[in-house]
Design a protein around this motif. Structure first.
Motif, PDB file in Angstrom:
ATOM      1  N   GLU A  67      -3.478 -37.019  17.470  1.00  0.00           N
ATOM      2  CA  GLU A  67      -2.336 -37.667  16.825  1.00  0.00           C
ATOM      3  C   GLU A  67      -1.334 -36.636  16.308  1.00  0.00           C
ATOM      4  O   GLU A  67      -0.119 -36.806  16.469  1.00  0.00           O
ATOM      5  CB  GLU A  67      -2.836 -38.551  15.680  1.00  0.00           C
ATOM      6  CG  GLU A  67      -3.661 -39.746  16.147  1.00  0.00           C
ATOM      7  CD  GLU A  67      -4.171 -40.573  14.986  1.00  0.00           C
ATOM      8  OE1 GLU A  67      -3.752 -40.308  13.852  1.00  0.00           O
ATOM      9  OE2 GLU A  67      -4.994 -41.489  15.219  1.00  0.00           O
ATOM     10  N   GLY A  70       0.811 -35.023  19.002  1.00  0.00           N
ATOM     11  CA  GLY A  70       1.779 -35.897  19.650  1.00  0.00           C
ATOM     12  C   GLY A  70       1.607 -36.021  21.150  1.00  0.00           C
ATOM     13  O   GLY A  70       2.578 -36.173  21.895  1.00  0.00           O
ATOM     14  N   ARG A 171       5.491 -30.434  16.350  1.00  0.00           N
ATOM     15  CA  ARG A 171       5.694 -31.877  16.508  1.00  0.00           C
ATOM     16  C   ARG A 171       5.329 -32.659  15.248  1.00  0.00           C
ATOM     17  O   ARG A 171       5.647 -33.845  15.150  1.00  0.00           O
ATOM     18  CB  ARG A 171       4.862 -32.390  17.679  1.00  0.00           C
ATOM     19  CG  ARG A 171       5.345 -31.901  19.040  1.00  0.00           C
ATOM     20  CD  ARG A 171       4.623 -32.633  20.145  1.00  0.00           C
ATOM     21  NE  ARG A 171       5.139 -32.274  21.456  1.00  0.00           N
ATOM     22  CZ  ARG A 171       4.902 -32.969  22.566  1.00  0.00           C
ATOM     23  NH1 ARG A 171       4.158 -34.053  22.504  1.00  0.00           N
ATOM     24  NH2 ARG A 171       5.394 -32.572  23.734  1.00  0.00           N
ATOM     25  N   ASP A 179       0.818 -37.779   8.321  1.00  0.00           N
ATOM     26  CA  ASP A 179       0.474 -36.475   8.884  1.00  0.00           C
ATOM     27  C   ASP A 179      -0.373 -35.662   7.916  1.00  0.00           C
ATOM     28  O   ASP A 179      -1.281 -34.928   8.325  1.00  0.00           O
ATOM     29  CB  ASP A 179       1.745 -35.700   9.257  1.00  0.00           C
ATOM     30  CG  ASP A 179       2.370 -36.206  10.557  1.00  0.00           C
ATOM     31  OD1 ASP A 179       1.832 -37.174  11.124  1.00  0.00           O
ATOM     32  OD2 ASP A 179       3.385 -35.641  11.000  1.00  0.00           O
TER      33      ASP A 179
END
Length: 373
Positions: A67, A70, A171, A179
């Motif tokens: 994740e 990206g 990213r 995040d």
């Protein structure tokens, strides 16, 4: 033989031919599609993606890494040092995917060389973890952050592991809560998996859904609104006498390094309180502070005082220090010091922090505090 029987036989022949033709076309389509998948790089991407599931001895938390990256193609490798184990994730093609540099480093907390680079301004992980998250929302690189955690081994006294993750992912944006939670998940899940592989049944917290950001010197708040790591250290009357008008604090929660700064107008620092646990207190600083425990109690010229605590698991031992103004940098403070008040405030700070870590304050310096200057 009747005409009907002949027609049925011909129909069966035609159907078998159609089935064979369809099967041939399907097989051909599969071959062509497979060739296109291979030539387009799809096979390589799939191979790298699947490799994450077993990366670094199967300890890497692959899903949050996917994740955060990206969808970029990444590779992982294990590195071993004299006193650490490290899982390093990097990009396959930095020109296409952007820079990805993620490293989880884990050590035995009892190792003399084990260390954690943590700060009192780190945000606590909370959710039952002893750890902190460092991300400065004012920095230019939004994809750069660090997090640390200490894990105790169930049923084993004075044992545990310490882990740190350092990430620079172009990213990612660690200004986003999701995040920060993702990077925390990489750290905690990888660290606990490593602990299990090495025979340590680590005490685990809950999944981290939300992590705050670091505080800076200019993130001060009015003293009257104190509610986090500065709460309960001094009362309003003492604060007024000391000239304290502001605080720089984090949310309450156990971390490798905890702290509070009491400040004057516009956040000018007056008194700094710091708690350092286990490997977060480097050995040179520890030895320097330990050398002072045998000195007579009383007023220290520069107003620095230290308390100690014995702790279970990875924390092992903790030091609690108060430093007026900039005296922690080796310069004398210009403040008119209330030595008794400083020792009392340090005791309040140390008692609350020690309780959160399950530590016991030692008798050295009890009540009056120990000179740290």
């Amino acid at each position: 033989m009747s005409d009907v029987t002949v027609d049925q036989g011909l129909d069966r022949v035609r159907r078998r031919r159609l089935i064979r033709l369809a099967a041939g076309l399907t097989a051909g389509a599969v071959v062509v599609a497979g060739g296109l998948f291979w030539l387009s790089g799809g096979w390589g991407a799939w191979r790298h993606d699947r490799a994450l599931d077993s990366a670094c001895d199967g300890t890497l938390a692959a899903d949050p890494v996917r994740e955060l990256s990206g969808g970029a193609e990444v590779t992982a490798e294990t590195r071993l040092g004299r006193s650490f184990w490290q899982c390093m994730v990097s990009e396959v093609d930095d020109e296409e995917d952007g820079r990805i540099d993620l490293r989880v480093t884990i050590s035995d907390a009892r190792d003399h060389l084990a260390s954690l680079e943590a700060a009192r301004t780190d945000a606590p992980l909370g959710h039952g973890w002893t750890g902190g998250f460092a991300f400065d929302p004012d920095q230019e690189r939004r994809g750069q952050a660090t997090a640390t955690v200490m894990l105790d081994c169930d049923g084993e006294a004075d044992s545990g592991v310490v882990a740190e993750v350092r990430a620079r992912i172009d990213r990612a944006d660690f200004g986003r809560p999701e995040d920060r939670a993702g990077l925390t998940s990489v750290l905690t899940r990888t660290a606990t998996a490593y602990a299990r592989q090495t025979g340590c049944q680590a005490t685990e917290g809950e999944p981290v859904r939300k992590v705050a950001t670091s505080v800076n010197a200019w993130d001060y708040r009015p003293f009257a609104s104190v509610s986090g790591s500065c709460a309960g250290i001094v009362d309003a009357r003492t604060a007024a006498r000391w000239g304290v008008r502001t605080v720089v604090e984090t949310a309450s929660g156990p971390k490798p390094v905890e702290g509070c700064t009491l400040g004057g107008l516009r956040g000018a620092p007056l008194y700094t309180f710091t708690a350092s646990y286990g490997p977060a207190l480097n050995w040179s600083e520890r030895e320097r502070l330990e050398d002072l425990t045998g000195r007579p109690t009383g007023d220290a010229a520069d107003g620095r005082y230290v308390r100690w605590a014995d702790c279970p698991g990875a924390a092992e031992r903790a030091a609690y220090v108060v430093a007026p103004d900039d005296s922690e940098l080796g310069r004398a403070s210009d403040l008119v010091l209330d030595h008794t008040g400083l020792r009392t405030a340090l005791s309040a700070f140390a008692e609350r922090s020690a309780k959160a870590h399950g530590c016991t304050l030692t008798t050295a310096g009890a009540g009056a505090g120990t000179s740290a200057g």
